[in-house]
Design a protein around this motif. Structure first.
Motif, mmCIF file in Angstrom:
data_model
loop_
_atom_site.group_PDB
_atom_site.id
_atom_site.type_symbol
_atom_site.label_atom_id
_atom_site.label_comp_id
_atom_site.label_asym_id
_atom_site.label_seq_id
_atom_site.Cartn_x
_atom_site.Cartn_y
_atom_site.Cartn_z
ATOM 1 N N ILE A 378 66.175 -59.204 54.043
ATOM 2 C CA ILE A 378 65.563 -60.363 54.699
ATOM 3 C C ILE A 378 66.593 -61.380 55.187
ATOM 4 O O ILE A 378 66.229 -62.457 55.651
ATOM 5 N N HIS A 379 67.877 -61.038 55.097
ATOM 6 C CA HIS A 379 68.933 -61.986 55.440
ATOM 7 C C HIS A 379 68.805 -62.476 56.882
ATOM 8 O O HIS A 379 68.699 -61.677 57.820
ATOM 9 N N LYS A 380 68.802 -63.784 57.062
ATOM 10 C CA LYS A 380 68.668 -64.460 58.349
ATOM 11 C C LYS A 380 67.328 -64.184 59.038
ATOM 12 O O LYS A 380 67.118 -64.600 60.163
ATOM 13 N N LYS A 381 66.429 -63.501 58.343
ATOM 14 C CA LYS A 381 65.103 -63.218 58.892
ATOM 15 C C LYS A 381 64.001 -63.909 58.099
ATOM 16 O O LYS A 381 62.999 -64.341 58.663
ATOM 17 N N GLY A 382 64.188 -64.008 56.791
ATOM 18 C CA GLY A 382 63.193 -64.638 55.944
ATOM 19 C C GLY A 382 62.020 -63.704 55.644
ATOM 20 O O GLY A 382 61.970 -62.558 56.096
ATOM 21 N N ILE A 383 61.069 -64.216 54.881
ATOM 22 C CA ILE A 383 59.863 -63.486 54.500
ATOM 23 C C ILE A 383 58.670 -64.167 55.149
ATOM 24 O O ILE A 383 58.476 -65.383 55.007
ATOM 25 N N MET A 384 57.876 -63.407 55.861
ATOM 26 C CA MET A 384 56.677 -63.957 56.494
ATOM 27 C C MET A 384 55.539 -64.023 55.481
ATOM 28 O O MET A 384 55.291 -63.052 54.755
ATOM 29 N N PRO A 385 54.833 -65.147 55.410
ATOM 30 C CA PRO A 385 53.699 -65.243 54.488
ATOM 31 C C PRO A 385 52.503 -64.431 54.993
ATOM 32 O O PRO A 385 52.381 -64.175 56.195
ATOM 33 N N ASP A 386 51.645 -64.038 54.092
ATOM 34 C CA ASP A 386 50.416 -63.346 54.478
ATOM 35 C C ASP A 386 49.447 -64.300 55.156
ATOM 36 O O ASP A 386 48.653 -63.888 56.010
ATOM 37 N N TYR A 387 49.521 -65.566 54.775
ATOM 38 C CA TYR A 387 48.664 -66.593 55.358
ATOM 39 C C TYR A 387 49.552 -67.719 55.886
ATOM 40 O O TYR A 387 49.900 -68.640 55.149
ATOM 41 N N PRO A 388 49.941 -67.647 57.164
ATOM 42 C CA PRO A 388 50.792 -68.712 57.726
ATOM 43 C C PRO A 388 50.011 -70.024 57.839
ATOM 44 O O PRO A 388 48.953 -70.070 58.457
ATOM 45 N N VAL A 389 50.554 -71.069 57.234
ATOM 46 C CA VAL A 389 49.925 -72.396 57.272
ATOM 47 C C VAL A 389 51.021 -73.439 57.404
ATOM 48 O O VAL A 389 51.995 -73.422 56.642
ATOM 49 N N LYS A 390 50.855 -74.345 58.359
ATOM 50 C CA LYS A 390 51.808 -75.436 58.518
ATOM 51 C C LYS A 390 51.273 -76.716 57.901
ATOM 52 O O LYS A 390 50.062 -76.886 57.750
ATOM 53 N N LEU A 391 52.165 -77.604 57.555
ATOM 54 C CA LEU A 391 51.777 -78.935 57.140
ATOM 55 C C LEU A 391 51.438 -79.749 58.388
ATOM 56 O O LEU A 391 51.801 -79.365 59.501
ATOM 57 N N PRO A 392 50.747 -80.882 58.247
ATOM 58 C CA PRO A 392 50.441 -81.718 59.421
ATOM 59 C C PRO A 392 51.713 -82.128 60.162
ATOM 60 O O PRO A 392 52.800 -82.182 59.572
ATOM 61 N N ASP A 393 51.592 -82.412 61.447
ATOM 62 C CA ASP A 393 52.748 -82.764 62.275
ATOM 63 C C ASP A 393 53.539 -83.934 61.691
ATOM 64 O O ASP A 393 54.770 -83.960 61.764
ATOM 65 N N TYR A 394 52.834 -84.895 61.093
ATOM 66 C CA TYR A 394 53.542 -86.067 60.573
ATOM 67 C C TYR A 394 54.432 -85.732 59.373
ATOM 68 O O TYR A 394 55.289 -86.531 58.988
ATOM 69 N N ALA A 395 54.245 -84.538 58.813
ATOM 70 C CA ALA A 395 55.080 -84.139 57.674
ATOM 71 C C ALA A 395 56.511 -83.850 58.101
ATOM 72 O O ALA A 395 57.417 -83.832 57.265
ATOM 73 N N SER A 396 56.725 -83.614 59.395
ATOM 74 C CA SER A 396 58.064 -83.294 59.877
ATOM 75 C C SER A 396 58.729 -84.461 60.606
ATOM 76 O O SER A 396 59.765 -84.292 61.246
#
Length: 494
Positions: A378-396
């Motif tokens: 997974i080097h430089k690729k990461g692990i994809m979650p089974d359920y992709p979920v983002k935090l609200p825009d204001y979190a970033s």
């Protein structure tokens, strides 16, 4: 029956020692520093003279020397004997070693001075003093991998992938991560100013932080619903597995029937701890992680099964989940069918070892790749979650320098950020383009009045800090990733 057995301490010590010896993630071997020089010299046969110039200047002469070392000897002798002023021969050797390591172009391999090595060893001790953030060098820049929970870095709003461009005005460009750590760490109560550039924003911002003692308490548990517990692991230090055993047993007494394991913003740590914790949730005999050496030989590490693999489980990950966090996530996903929720992980798939020298310096270098149970790197690729979920825009949203005054008629990226923060907290500045107009001033006054701050219509100091603090609280309360994890867990508990 307890969820996790109270492991026999001697057995744990033996298993951890074995795992460390086998995996080589963090091994500390005592080796006299001068042997490194002998190693370089005696690789070639027929040494006629080798003199460390403690007194009279002498030239190193070598018969039948390996061709690749001839230039090294010539450069050393040329500088040692011909430079316009006396040179520090120890620095020449250290510089040569550092140059060899840098030529690997590997951000996880490093040569450290004695002072830098002390900082490195502190990362697995019971506590240290600093700002509390894991960093790495990438493409000549110092990036934050993840701030530690409750640390000054987290409270100041630092996020994964923030770039630290300078420390107290000193540029970090071209520095190694250990060199940067030496500058960033310091005594509790002392102040440091970081210049931070957040990807996606135009201008860097100066962030003052007061250093504090950073305890290496790595496990935090709580009940978050009927029969549902959440446990956050912030890093994998020497006692993390034991902390988790205690926490899980305590939560079972409180009625835990299912678990959300939160690995977000966890930068990793010791491999043996990742294996031990994975074994709590992966059935005995199934693969936890694989290690591949330079020759391609693969070694498998199986579950030790020191827990309850039938406990309904969901794991939370994000872009700050790295290294040992990814080992644990991949292990439960591929060997136990546990779903992952959140965002793609960081992507660190290499294993390091460390060698100490008698002068206190240290060589940390990569010895292997680690692979998931299914053999994925997974080097430089990461692990994809089974359920992709983002935090609200204001979190970033980026952080705001509390020492900078944002007032009427001013215009900047900081003003734009403040307007977005006000809007997220229920105030209506009317615009979010970065121009501080009369409407923005009125909303700032409403905000200050609502939170018993000095009502002056501008943002600085306590007002700015309160604005960021309240936004952080809202992010935690409106944790969309955790809500999804609980939803998925409930289906697994039926």
């Amino acid at each position: 029956m307890k969820v996790v057995k109270a492991l026999d301490e001697e057995k744990v010590g033996q298993e951890q020692a074995a795992a460390e010896n086998k995996s080589g993630y963090i091994r500390f071997k005592k080796f006299h520093f001068i042997m490194l020089l002998f190693f370089i010299i005696f690789l070639s046969a027929g040494i006629t003279a080798f003199v460390l110039a403690f007194g009279e200047e002498k030239v190193v002469t070598v018969e039948k020397e390996r061709a690749e070392f001839k230039k090294f000897y010539t450069a050393y002798n040329t500088l040692n004997n011909g430079y316009f002023k006396n040179v520090d021969r120890q620095k020449l050797i250290n510089g040569a070693i550092n140059g060899m390591v840098e030529s690997l172009d590997d951000p996880y391999s490093d040569y450290m001075s004695d002072e830098e090595a002390k900082s490195f060893h502190n990362t697995i001790s019971s506590s240290f003093e600093g700002i509390g953030a894991e960093i790495q060098e990438k493409d000549g820049h110092i990036l934050i991998v993840s701030p530690i929970k409750g640390s000054p870095a987290e409270k100041a709003g630092l996020k994964p992938n923030d770039i630290i461009t300078s420390v107290n005005g000193k540029s970090l460009q071209g520095m190694t991560s250990t060199q940067a750590v030496t500058l960033i760490r310091g005594k509790k109560g002392t102040k440091i100013e970081l210049t931070i550039h957040r990807p996606g924003t135009e201008a860097p911002v100066k962030v003052p932080i007061v250093r504090d003692e950073i305890p290496i308490e790595t496990v935090y548990g709580e009940m978050v619903g009927k029969g549902i517990a959440k446990v956050q692991i912030t890093s994998f230090s020497s006692n993390t597995a034991k902390e988790l055993v205690t926490t899980l047993n305590d939560l079972q007494k409180k009625g835990m029937k299912g678990l959300v394991l939160d690995l977000r913003q966890n930068p990793g740590g010791l491999l043996d701890q990742a294996i031990s914790i994975s074994s709590m949730f992966v059935p005995k005999g199934k693969v936890v992680v694989k290690e591949q050496d330079r020759s391609g030989k693969i070694k498998e590490f199986g579950s030790q099964n020191e827990g309850n693999p039938t406990l309904p489980l969901v794991v939370l990950i994000d872009k700050g989940s790295a290294s040992a966090s990814e080992i644990l996530s991949a292990a439960v996903k591929e060997s136990a069918g546990v779903p992952l929720v959140g965002e793609k992980s960081f992507g660190k798939g290499t294993v390091q070892t460390a060698q100490d020298f008698s002068d206190g310096s240290n060589l940390k270098y990569t010895i292997a790749k680690w692979l998931t149970p299914n053999g994925n790197w997974i080097h430089k690729k990461g692990i994809m979650p089974d359920y992709p979920v983002k935090l609200p825009d204001y979190a970033s949203l980026p952080i705001i320098n509390p020492e900078k005054k944002l007032e009427l008629s001013s215009s900047s990226e900081d003003v734009k950020t403040a307007q977005k923060m006000l809007k997220a907290l229920g105030f209506n500045p009317g615009r979010t383009d970065g121009f501080f107009d009369q409407k923005t001033k009125e909303e700032v006054e409403k905000f200050q009045k609502a939170h018993k701050l000095e009502v002056n219509g501008y943002l600085k100091g306590d007002s700015t800090m309160k604005l960021m603090e309240l936004l952080r609280d809202k992010i935690q309360k409106n944790d969309t990733q955790l809500k999804k994890a609980i939803e998925v867990l409930k289906t697994r508990m039926k």
